[in-house]
Scaffold this motif. Sequence first.
Motif, PDB file in Angstrom:
ATOM      1  N   SER A  74       0.868  -1.178   0.000  1.00 35.36           N
ATOM      2  CA  SER A  74       0.000   0.000   0.000  1.00 35.36           C
ATOM      3  C   SER A  74       0.901   1.223   0.000  1.00 35.36           C
ATOM      4  N   PRO A  75       1.028   1.911  -1.128  1.00 29.03           N
ATOM      5  CA  PRO A  75       1.883   3.096  -1.148  1.00 29.03           C
ATOM      6  C   PRO A  75       1.521   4.096  -0.057  1.00 29.03           C
ATOM      7  N   MET A  76       0.212   4.221   0.219  1.00 29.92           N
ATOM      8  CA  MET A  76      -0.202   5.165   1.256  1.00 29.92           C
ATOM      9  C   MET A  76       0.251   4.703   2.628  1.00 29.92           C
ATOM     10  N   ALA A  77       0.155   3.400   2.896  1.00 24.93           N
ATOM     11  CA  ALA A  77       0.611   2.884   4.184  1.00 24.93           C
ATOM     12  C   ALA A  77       2.117   3.038   4.332  1.00 24.93           C
ATOM     13  N   VAL A  78       2.841   2.869   3.235  1.00 23.87           N
ATOM     14  CA  VAL A  78       4.290   3.075   3.254  1.00 23.87           C
ATOM     15  C   VAL A  78       4.597   4.521   3.629  1.00 23.87           C
ATOM     16  N   ASN A  79       3.934   5.454   2.964  1.00 23.11           N
ATOM     17  CA  ASN A  79       4.162   6.872   3.258  1.00 23.11           C
ATOM     18  C   ASN A  79       3.704   7.232   4.670  1.00 23.11           C
ATOM     19  N   ALA A  80       2.589   6.644   5.112  1.00 21.62           N
ATOM     20  CA  ALA A  80       2.098   6.911   6.468  1.00 21.62           C
ATOM     21  C   ALA A  80       3.088   6.400   7.508  1.00 21.62           C
ATOM     22  N   SER A  81       3.739   5.285   7.227  1.00 22.30           N
ATOM     23  CA  SER A  81       4.742   4.748   8.149  1.00 22.30           C
ATOM     24  C   SER A  81       5.924   5.697   8.268  1.00 22.30           C
ATOM     25  N   GLU A  82       6.309   6.309   7.165  1.00 20.88           N
ATOM     26  CA  GLU A  82       7.408   7.280   7.198  1.00 20.88           C
ATOM     27  C   GLU A  82       7.002   8.523   7.987  1.00 20.88           C
ATOM     28  N   ILE A  83       5.746   8.964   7.829  1.00 18.62           N
ATOM     29  CA  ILE A  83       5.260  10.107   8.607  1.00 18.62           C
ATOM     30  C   ILE A  83       5.247   9.757  10.091  1.00 18.62           C
ATOM     31  N   PHE A  84       4.818   8.528  10.411  1.00 22.03           N
ATOM     32  CA  PHE A  84       4.797   8.063  11.795  1.00 22.03           C
ATOM     33  C   PHE A  84       6.169   8.253  12.433  1.00 22.03           C
ATOM     34  N   CYS A  85       7.206   7.903  11.703  1.00 24.59           N
ATOM     35  CA  CYS A  85       8.561   8.028  12.243  1.00 24.59           C
ATOM     36  C   CYS A  85       9.018   9.485  12.310  1.00 24.59           C
ATOM     37  N   ASP A  86       8.382  10.362  11.545  1.00 24.68           N
ATOM     38  CA  ASP A  86       8.726  11.793  11.596  1.00 24.68           C
ATOM     39  C   ASP A  86       8.156  12.481  12.834  1.00 24.68           C
ATOM     40  N   PHE A  87       7.176  11.848  13.480  1.00 24.67           N
ATOM     41  CA  PHE A  87       6.507  12.467  14.623  1.00 24.67           C
ATOM     42  C   PHE A  87       6.856  11.751  15.926  1.00 24.67           C
ATOM     43  N   VAL A  88       8.116  11.411  16.088  1.00 25.57           N
ATOM     44  CA  VAL A  88       8.575  10.833  17.350  1.00 25.57           C
ATOM     45  C   VAL A  88       8.269  11.829  18.470  1.00 25.57           C
TER      46      VAL A  88
END
Length: 454
Positions: A274-288
């Motif tokens: 899921s390209p969106m889930a991939v991108n959402a996972s990267e955002i998740f890591c940006d909001f530590v």
Amino acid sequence: MTASLTFLGAAGTVTGSKYLLDTGRHRVLIDCGLFQGYKQLRERNWAHFPIPPAEVDAVLLTHAHLDHSGYLPALVRDGFKGPIISTRATHKLCELLLPDSGHLMEGDARFANMRGFSKHKPALPLYTQDDALRTLPRFRTHDFHESVEVVEGCRALFRPMGHILGAASIEVECDGTRIVFSGDIGRYGDATMVDPEPVPAADYLIVESTYGDRRHDRTSPQAALEEVIGRTVQRGGTVVIPAFAVGRAQSLIFHLAQLRKQGRLANVPVFLDSPMAVNASEIFCDFVGEHRLTAEQCREACSQVTYVREVDESKRLDEDMMPKVIISASGMATGGRVLYHLKRYAPERRNTILLAGFQAGGTRGAALRDGAQELKIHGDYIPVRAEVASLDMMSAHADRDELIRWLGGFQAAPRITFVTHGEPGASDTFRHDIAEKLGWSARVPEHGERVELA
């Protein structure tokens, strides 16, 4: 002047969250979600908005899930010109979710026209990707606990609620009256998300009730995943997990990474398709700092999963017969790449379809949960012979006990508590619990009902 609140969605259903607050001088919409599930609910998305969108002065958004944000592009296209106020993370996730939603709607319309299975000639999307892109500049972002002027005489405050990244309750104070919207309430002690923050006081409370009539399984998610994947791999099968791209996918990645780290998942490959889930996972890591994981834990979890971005890569997953785990959106199997995986893997007994979240009535996910022998996908009927299992303990929504626990944070009873965002049975059961256990005045509003706020 008397203020009023109108329930334009999430009344008698878990989707379509929309609450219109009319102060007498201004109109503020809290959440602007899509109806999902049963056809009669989805048809509400196509109805004219109850008031001209241009007359809405501002939108407040609790979080990014489409049942809370997905109608925004239609509202903007039809004339809304005010700000959309949210947390920073909610805005970042909406940058992914809303254009993707428009893109999928366009794709579904094209496919329906090509295959000729739509009753509408031609089939049209509710809105387009361009409509969604034109919506994004209207966002105005704020930090948790920051007091924000919404319109003259009204201020709002966001408090973290767990659930997903950026999710908040919203306290709106207008001319001395305090109205609290819970949004979706997260879990206590969740492995990845923070606990829902208590609210000290409200004159009026609007609270969700998705799981207001049940308690979650307390089994360890990792133990459940290990058991299901283990028995599926042993018979040479593949596990397909329909998962919400925002929230559930990241939790699954974390738990599967922990199993790998502990040597309990052997060499079973895991694909996030899921390209969106991939991108959402990267955002998740940006909001530590807004969740429980450190930057190192985020990177470690993501390194254990193979990201699938391109369509050709996704197709190859269905050609390769090796045992594997495929995590793919959407979470209730209403659309997205997971439908193609279901078409491929559902007919074979050696495979497993693993449901990892709430399945609203009328969705394919709910049909699978309830034992459907076949699914209608892209106009064809697909037999379901695969094992169907559920990870109820992985829900991102508070259960009955956790909802009561959150309400226990109020220092005094609200004048009225409105129970929303639940199926009729769940909402009424929770209304009864609030009255019996807390002694509060609580009621379940009707769709379209308008109530005056003293």
